[in-house]
Design a protein around this motif. Structure first.
Motif, mmCIF file in Angstrom:
data_model
loop_
_atom_site.group_PDB
_atom_site.id
_atom_site.type_symbol
_atom_site.label_atom_id
_atom_site.label_comp_id
_atom_site.label_asym_id
_atom_site.label_seq_id
_atom_site.Cartn_x
_atom_site.Cartn_y
_atom_site.Cartn_z
ATOM 1 N N PRO A 43 26.337 24.067 30.882
ATOM 2 C CA PRO A 43 25.536 25.207 30.418
ATOM 3 C C PRO A 43 25.354 26.267 31.494
ATOM 4 O O PRO A 43 25.408 25.976 32.700
ATOM 5 N N ASN A 44 25.135 27.496 31.056
ATOM 6 C CA ASN A 44 24.812 28.595 31.958
ATOM 7 C C ASN A 44 25.903 28.821 33.005
ATOM 8 O O ASN A 44 25.619 29.116 34.165
ATOM 9 N N THR A 45 27.167 28.625 32.564
ATOM 10 C CA THR A 45 28.289 28.695 33.495
ATOM 11 C C THR A 45 29.411 29.556 32.930
ATOM 12 O O THR A 45 29.763 29.449 31.760
ATOM 13 N N GLN A 46 29.957 30.414 33.787
ATOM 14 C CA GLN A 46 31.161 31.179 33.446
ATOM 15 C C GLN A 46 32.334 30.524 34.173
ATOM 16 O O GLN A 46 32.333 30.443 35.403
ATOM 17 N N PHE A 47 33.317 30.055 33.419
ATOM 18 C CA PHE A 47 34.464 29.388 34.021
ATOM 19 C C PHE A 47 35.713 30.249 33.888
ATOM 20 O O PHE A 47 36.018 30.764 32.811
ATOM 21 N N TYR A 48 36.444 30.388 35.000
ATOM 22 C CA TYR A 48 37.683 31.168 35.025
ATOM 23 C C TYR A 48 38.816 30.264 35.507
ATOM 24 O O TYR A 48 38.903 29.922 36.689
ATOM 25 N N SER A 49 39.679 29.872 34.565
ATOM 26 C CA SER A 49 40.886 29.134 34.928
ATOM 27 C C SER A 49 41.842 30.084 35.654
ATOM 28 O O SER A 49 41.618 31.303 35.690
ATOM 29 N N LEU A 50 42.927 29.537 36.179
ATOM 30 C CA LEU A 50 43.900 30.386 36.860
ATOM 31 C C LEU A 50 44.458 31.440 35.904
ATOM 32 O O LEU A 50 44.607 32.611 36.278
ATOM 33 N N ASP A 51 44.734 31.066 34.679
ATOM 34 C CA ASP A 51 45.228 32.031 33.687
ATOM 35 C C ASP A 51 44.201 33.129 33.436
ATOM 36 O O ASP A 51 44.549 34.308 33.344
ATOM 37 N N ASN A 52 42.930 32.745 33.311
ATOM 38 C CA ASN A 52 41.866 33.739 33.132
ATOM 39 C C ASN A 52 41.823 34.708 34.304
ATOM 40 O O ASN A 52 41.660 35.918 34.135
ATOM 41 N N GLN A 53 41.985 34.169 35.513
ATOM 42 C CA GLN A 53 41.913 35.003 36.718
ATOM 43 C C GLN A 53 43.040 36.034 36.744
ATOM 44 O O GLN A 53 42.830 37.193 37.115
ATOM 45 N N LEU A 54 44.225 35.605 36.358
ATOM 46 C CA LEU A 54 45.381 36.503 36.413
ATOM 47 C C LEU A 54 45.280 37.631 35.397
ATOM 48 O O LEU A 54 45.969 38.649 35.523
ATOM 49 N N SER A 55 44.418 37.471 34.418
ATOM 50 C CA SER A 55 44.231 38.533 33.428
ATOM 51 C C SER A 55 43.102 39.489 33.793
ATOM 52 O O SER A 55 42.861 40.470 33.091
ATOM 53 N N ASP A 57 41.051 42.473 35.642
ATOM 54 C CA ASP A 57 41.455 43.818 36.059
ATOM 55 C C ASP A 57 41.107 44.058 37.528
ATOM 56 O O ASP A 57 40.425 45.015 37.877
ATOM 57 N N PHE A 58 41.564 43.141 38.385
ATOM 58 C CA PHE A 58 41.401 43.273 39.827
ATOM 59 C C PHE A 58 42.788 43.237 40.468
ATOM 60 O O PHE A 58 43.587 42.342 40.165
ATOM 61 N N LYS A 59 43.071 44.163 41.366
ATOM 62 C CA LYS A 59 44.348 44.136 42.082
ATOM 63 C C LYS A 59 44.522 42.832 42.837
ATOM 64 O O LYS A 59 45.618 42.300 42.962
ATOM 65 N N LEU A 60 43.404 42.322 43.361
ATOM 66 C CA LEU A 60 43.461 41.125 44.197
ATOM 67 C C LEU A 60 43.888 39.883 43.411
ATOM 68 O O LEU A 60 44.472 38.954 43.979
ATOM 69 N N ALA A 61 43.628 39.854 42.109
ATOM 70 C CA ALA A 61 43.848 38.650 41.303
ATOM 71 C C ALA A 61 45.284 38.145 41.381
ATOM 72 O O ALA A 61 45.528 36.936 41.438
ATOM 73 N N LYS A 62 46.240 39.068 41.379
ATOM 74 C CA LYS A 62 47.649 38.667 41.371
ATOM 75 C C LYS A 62 48.222 38.507 42.780
ATOM 76 O O LYS A 62 49.340 38.025 42.943
ATOM 77 N N LEU A 63 47.482 38.933 43.784
ATOM 78 C CA LEU A 63 47.964 38.850 45.160
ATOM 79 C C LEU A 63 47.511 37.581 45.873
ATOM 80 O O LEU A 63 48.184 37.105 46.792
ATOM 81 N N LEU A 64 46.377 37.038 45.472
ATOM 82 C CA LEU A 64 45.853 35.852 46.146
ATOM 83 C C LEU A 64 46.787 34.659 45.950
ATOM 84 O O LEU A 64 47.333 34.467 44.858
ATOM 85 N N PRO A 65 46.971 33.841 46.979
ATOM 86 C CA PRO A 65 47.794 32.638 46.801
ATOM 87 C C PRO A 65 47.090 31.634 45.903
ATOM 88 O O PRO A 65 45.857 31.624 45.807
ATOM 89 N N THR A 66 47.867 30.795 45.233
ATOM 90 C CA THR A 66 47.273 29.688 44.487
ATOM 91 C C THR A 66 47.088 28.515 45.444
ATOM 92 O O THR A 66 47.627 28.518 46.559
ATOM 93 N N ARG A 71 40.781 32.059 46.643
ATOM 94 C CA ARG A 71 40.628 32.519 45.259
ATOM 95 C C ARG A 71 39.149 32.723 44.904
ATOM 96 O O ARG A 71 38.811 33.371 43.921
ATOM 97 N N LYS A 72 38.268 32.199 45.739
ATOM 98 C CA LYS A 72 36.836 32.415 45.567
ATOM 99 C C LYS A 72 36.477 33.898 45.619
ATOM 100 O O LYS A 72 35.442 34.312 45.088
ATOM 101 N N ASN A 73 37.346 34.701 46.255
ATOM 102 C CA ASN A 73 37.116 36.149 46.309
ATOM 103 C C ASN A 73 36.906 36.732 44.904
ATOM 104 O O ASN A 73 36.145 37.690 44.734
ATOM 105 N N LEU A 74 37.588 36.178 43.926
ATOM 106 C CA LEU A 74 37.465 36.696 42.565
ATOM 107 C C LEU A 74 36.075 36.426 41.995
ATOM 108 O O LEU A 74 35.546 37.213 41.207
ATOM 109 N N ARG A 320 43.167 45.416 51.612
ATOM 110 C CA ARG A 320 43.100 46.733 50.952
ATOM 111 C C ARG A 320 42.892 46.584 49.444
ATOM 112 O O ARG A 320 42.226 47.414 48.820
ATOM 113 N N ALA A 321 43.452 45.529 48.862
ATOM 114 C CA ALA A 321 43.215 45.281 47.435
ATOM 115 C C ALA A 321 41.745 44.941 47.201
ATOM 116 O O ALA A 321 41.134 45.406 46.229
#
Length: 331
Positions: A43-55, A57-66, A71-74, A320-321
């Motif tokens: 409860p009271n939680t927003q979960f972002y899977s890797l697929d969610n992260q890649l979608s 609208d942050f430039k950084l999302a696709k640049l961060l290594p897996t 990835r906590k930056n997101l 810079r991203a």
């Protein structure tokens, strides 16, 4: 206030305990990775899977290594996007103890006397212990033991580090040589003066809005150093903002996830050998005064660390991203 965690596991006991505490806040943001989790029923939680992260609208999302803690930056960007003014970051093996509560940016502290390196852990214990990232050749020095005049003062502190009991955040050398259950003493909070270094981590740390630009975790370094090098950069920028880093008594018990200690040691070697050079490089950085320049100062610090050969030039694309995403959110 919102809590940020990155994990590859489904809800742990520690996260469930934090979630129960978070009924008084805006909940949790959970950042997954390639190994999972693939769902997060809490409860009271927003979960972002890797697929969610890649979608996102942050430039950084696709640049961060897996498969990397950065990835906590997101999670930070999502909290900023949602208009949060306080971020509590922790890990999935840190359970709030009876002393955990939502903190205030204004806090009462003992101000440590000036020293080049201060082992903040020694304020809360007389035993032999030091934080991960602390210079090894300062561990036994009397000058590194915090000293103060005993007077509590009220300050505004946009970064506050809480300690962890049971399995505190220490380096692999401490764990390999004297690992045991450990409990800190409950003492007044300690603030470090400008020019005094002590690493802090991302295990139980409070950030307020003025310091949000400094949340960035580097990717092109060891996973055991990413939050430590982030902490040194944040401290250097805090000095220009006129603020002090604060350490306060334990608010979590760490039920530490399994670690191969020799692998941890190998991952910390870059810190053992470069932390002094890194901090000296940051001391020489020509930064700009005031909170308004926090993001610009972050970029300058990373540029100087690349020039010094501590980080590769590839890190700057991510920095810079981050700056681009942050500025876009704050418009």
């Amino acid at each position: 206030m919102i809590s940020i965690i990155t994990t590859i596991a489904e809800p742990t006991e520690s996260v469930i305990k934090l979630s129960n505490k978070s009924i008084y806040s805006n909940g949790l943001v959970i950042i997954g990775d390639k190994k999972g989790p693939f769902k997060y029923d809490l409860p009271n939680t927003q979960f972002y899977s890797l697929d969610n992260q890649l979608s996102l609208d942050f430039k950084l999302a696709k640049l961060l290594p897996t498969a990397h803690y950065s990835r906590k930056n997101l999670g930070y960007l999502l909290a900023i996007q949602q208009g949060e003014d306080c971020i509590y970051e922790t890990d999935d093996d840190n359970a709030p103890n009876d002393y955990w509560s939502i903190r205030n940016q204004e806090t009462k502290v003992l101000m440590a006397h000036s020293a080049h390196w201060i082992n903040a852990y020694k304020h809360f214990s007389e035993e032999s212990i030091w934080p991960r990232g602390f210079l090894l050749d300062y561990i036994g020095k009397d000058s590194a033991i915090p000293k103060h005049d005993g007077s509590l003062i009220k300050i505004k502190a946009p970064i506050q580090q809480g300690l962890a009991d049971l399995s505190p955040d220490v380096d692999a050398i401490w764990r390999l040589t004297q690992d045991r259950e450990f409990y800190f003493e409950r003492k007044d909070s300690l603030a470090l003066p400008t020019g005094s270094w002590c690493p802090f981590n991302t295990q139980s740390t409070w950030w307020w809005e003025e310091a949000f630009p400094l949340l960035y975790l580097p990717s092109y370094c060891s996973f055991r150093m990413t939050d430590i090098w982030k902490s040194f950069i944040a401290q250097r920028c805090l000095w220009e903002m006129g603020y002090h880093l604060v350490f306060h008594a334990s608010e979590v018990d760490q039920d530490r996830n399994f670690h191969n200690l020799m692998r941890d040691f190998e991952a910390e070697i870059s810190g053992y050998t470069q932390n002094e050079k890194l901090t000296k490089t940051l001391e020489a950085s020509k930064l700009l005064p005031g909170s308004v320049n926090a993001l610009r100062n972050l970029i300058i610090c990373y540029e100087d660390l690349v020039i010094a050969g501590i980080l590769p030039k590839e890190e700057m694309e991510l920095v810079r991203a981050w700056a681009n995403d942050y500025e876009k959110l704050k418009k």
